[in-house]
Structures are given as C-alpha cells and as structure tokens.
Design an enzyme around this catalytic site. Structure first.
Site, PDB file in Angstrom:
ATOM      1  N   GLU A  40       0.969  -1.149  -0.047  1.00 41.64           N
ATOM      2  CA  GLU A  40      -0.170   0.013  -0.134  1.00 41.64           C
ATOM      3  C   GLU A  40       0.908   1.326   0.043  1.00 41.64           C
ATOM      4  O   GLU A  40       1.749   1.498   0.717  1.00 41.64           O
ATOM      5  CB  GLU A  40      -0.942  -0.225   1.106  1.00 41.64           C
ATOM      6  N   LYS A 111      -9.742   2.165  -1.950  1.00 43.23           N
ATOM      7  CA  LYS A 111      -9.876   1.501  -0.770  1.00 43.23           C
ATOM      8  C   LYS A 111     -11.168   1.750   0.100  1.00 43.23           C
ATOM      9  O   LYS A 111     -11.625   2.962   0.131  1.00 43.23           O
ATOM     10  CB  LYS A 111      -8.744   1.918   0.005  1.00 43.23           C
ATOM     11  N   CYS A 146      -4.970  -3.137   3.213  1.00 42.44           N
ATOM     12  CA  CYS A 146      -4.850  -2.505   4.445  1.00 42.44           C
ATOM     13  C   CYS A 146      -5.781  -2.846   5.508  1.00 42.44           C
ATOM     14  O   CYS A 146      -6.253  -3.806   5.806  1.00 42.44           O
ATOM     15  CB  CYS A 146      -3.926  -1.446   4.755  1.00 42.44           C
TER      16      CYS A 146
HETATM   17  N1  LIG Z   1      -2.800   1.874   6.472  1.00 39.87           N
HETATM   18  C1  LIG Z   1      -3.833   1.284   7.179  1.00 39.87           C
HETATM   19  O1  LIG Z   1      -4.795   1.039   6.714  1.00 39.87           O
HETATM   20  C2  LIG Z   1      -3.213   0.861   8.545  1.00 39.87           C
HETATM   21  C3  LIG Z   1      -4.392   0.171   8.976  1.00 39.87           C
HETATM   22  C4  LIG Z   1      -4.151  -0.565  10.643  1.00 39.87           C
HETATM   23  O2  LIG Z   1      -2.860   0.200  11.120  1.00 39.87           O
HETATM   24  C5  LIG Z   1      -4.820  -1.341  11.403  1.00 39.87           C
HETATM   25  O3  LIG Z   1      -5.614  -1.849  10.921  1.00 39.87           O
HETATM   26  O4  LIG Z   1      -4.530  -1.487  12.705  1.00 39.87           O
END
Ligand SMILES: NC(=O)CCC(=O)C(=O)O
Length: 262
Positions: A40, A111, A146
């Site tokens: 990502e 996303k 993510c």
């Molecule tokens: N970039 C993200 O989506 C980080 C997600 C995260 O840190 C988490 O779900 O814990």
C-alpha cells in the site's frame, strides 16, 4: 502459478521518484513469477499524511507510467500496490492498480475502509464504494487494502463474486503486527482462498512498519513470510487446491444466510 511479494522498505530519505525507479527495477527482475504484488502507498508511505496532497496523481500519472512499463518488461501480472489518486473532481483516494503482462491497467480499486478514525487517511481521502475482482488466466483476484483486512464481510463479498486469491497490500504498523498475521491467516481459512498480504518495511513518518508480508494457502498454511526489512518472498500457488479444499472440507456450503436479527 508463482507469486512474488515485494515488501518495499519505505524511508523518507529516499525521494518518491527514486523509489519508483528502484521498485520498477525490482519488478523487472521478477521474470520467473506470474504475479507480482507491491504494498500500500509505497511511493509515499501510508502514514506520511502531510505529503498526500503533494504526491497525489491521476490514474494515468507517474506511478502508472512506470509500473505499466515494468509489468510489460517483466511479462507479469502486477498488483502495483496503491497510490494517492487525484480524481477528476479533485477528490483524493487510496487506489490500488493492477496491470496485465502487456502493461494494460486491468483494474483499479479505491480502498473502502479508510484508517484513522477521525484523523489521517479517514479525513484526507474519499472512501471507495466498489469491491473489485480481477480474472487472471489461472485465478481470480479479490482486491482489498490494509485496514480492509479487519472487515470480513468485504472478503465474503469478494469470494461470492468468484475471488480465489485475496490480495492485500498494506502499510501496517509494527505495534499491531500480531493482528496483521492473525487476520491474514483468518481470511485464508474462513474463505478457503490463497491470501497474498504485502506490507512495507522500514520506518516512515515515525511509524515503524510491521513487514511480515505473508503468502497463505487455502488451508491456512503459511507458504512464505518476510521479516521486517525490505525483502521479496515467493511461493507456488496451485489453483486447484482451492476447489480441493472446499470439496474435502465444505464449510462455505454450510453457511446459513438470512438469519433474523436477535
Ligand atoms: N494503512 C492502514 O490501513 C493501517 C491499518 C492499521 O494500522 C490497522 O488496521 O491496525
């Protein structure tokens, strides 16, 4: 089918342009793979919020140009991780890009679940609304990014749409690494799919990254796992294993849908 995950080390000492060129050469070297996956927001860093506006690019912007050429040169399917997309109306999104071996953009995915509660990505970026699958010759990819990993209903929707390999680029922090490893395996086990979960290494914007990119098979076995630094991991995926697993252990068939609300 051979899949390789490039766990890019994101360090803000390196410029976005240099990192693009460096990662493109890593992609070009993966000629033995059928599918290559990047993390990502690797050009800027998932937590470098103050830079999002400056690096935002249209879908056919600089990352597209470089990654399209790299996919074509290597002759691979490329999930090029995600970029900060500036849409035609000026809105920003965290958008994943997928290329075919001839360098065509086969799909993009905005996303859906933005991270940060009332801060960071959740306030700076728009939310996607469309789950996306991509049909490759050997398998169908289901795309998520993510924080999406925490929302099993999205993955079930992707599986219902035919996804057999769930691809999850991430910029996941070290302090929640246990959640990352657990949820990646859980998504594979509950959906009886391959999971390709590709994170970043290094530290950017003061956030130490978990790394630990992982390739999980439909039985939940870890086929390959990275450490915390920049690293490339690979594994052979057997597209027939999904059907075999679902045949010998038909848990998806036993779903009970439409229960009344308690
Ligand atoms: N970039 C993200 O989506 C980080 C997600 C995260 O840190 C988490 O779900 O814990």
């Amino acid at each position: 089918m051979r899949a390789s995950l490039i766990q890019v080390g994101v360090d803000q000492q390196e410029s976005v342009n240099s990192r693009r060129e460096r990662v493109a050469s890593l992609v070009r070297a993966q000629t033995a793979s059928d599918l290559v996956v990047l993390p990502e927001l690797w050009p800027v860093g998932a937590f470098a919020f103050e830079a999002f506006e400056e690096v935002a690019e249209p879908l056919d912007g600089p990352t597209h140009q470089v990654m399209s050429a790299a996919a074509r040169d290597a002759g691979v399917w490329l999930h090029a991780g995600s970029v900060i997309e500036r849409a035609a109306d000026g809105a920003l999104y965290n958008t994943a890009l997928v290329y075919s071996p001839d360098g065509e953009r086969a799909a993009h995915y905005r996303k859906i679940h933005r991270f940060g509660f009332d801060q960071g990505e959740a306030t700076l970026l728009g939310a996607g609304t469309e789950p996306v699958t991509v049909a490759l010759p050997e398998t169908t990819l289901g795309l998520a990014t993510c924080y999406d990993l925490r929302f099993p209903e999205l993955f079930r929707q992707l599986v219902d749409a035919g996804a057999q390999t769930l691809v999850i680029p991430a910029g996941w922090p070290e302090r929640r690494r246990a959640h990352w490893s657990l949820l990646a395996r859980a998504r594979a086990v509950e959906n009886q799919t391959y999971v390709l979960a590709c994170g970043t290494g290094g530290t950017h914007a003061g956030v130490e990254q978990a790394g630990h990119s992982v390739i999980v098979d439909p039985w939940g076995e870890v086929l390959a796992e990275a450490g915390r630094d920049e690293e490339i991991i690979s594994a052979e995926l057997d597209p027939e294993l999904i059907g075999k697993t679902r045949h010998v252990f038909p848990v998806l068939r036993d779903r009970v849908l439409g229960l009344p609300t308690p």
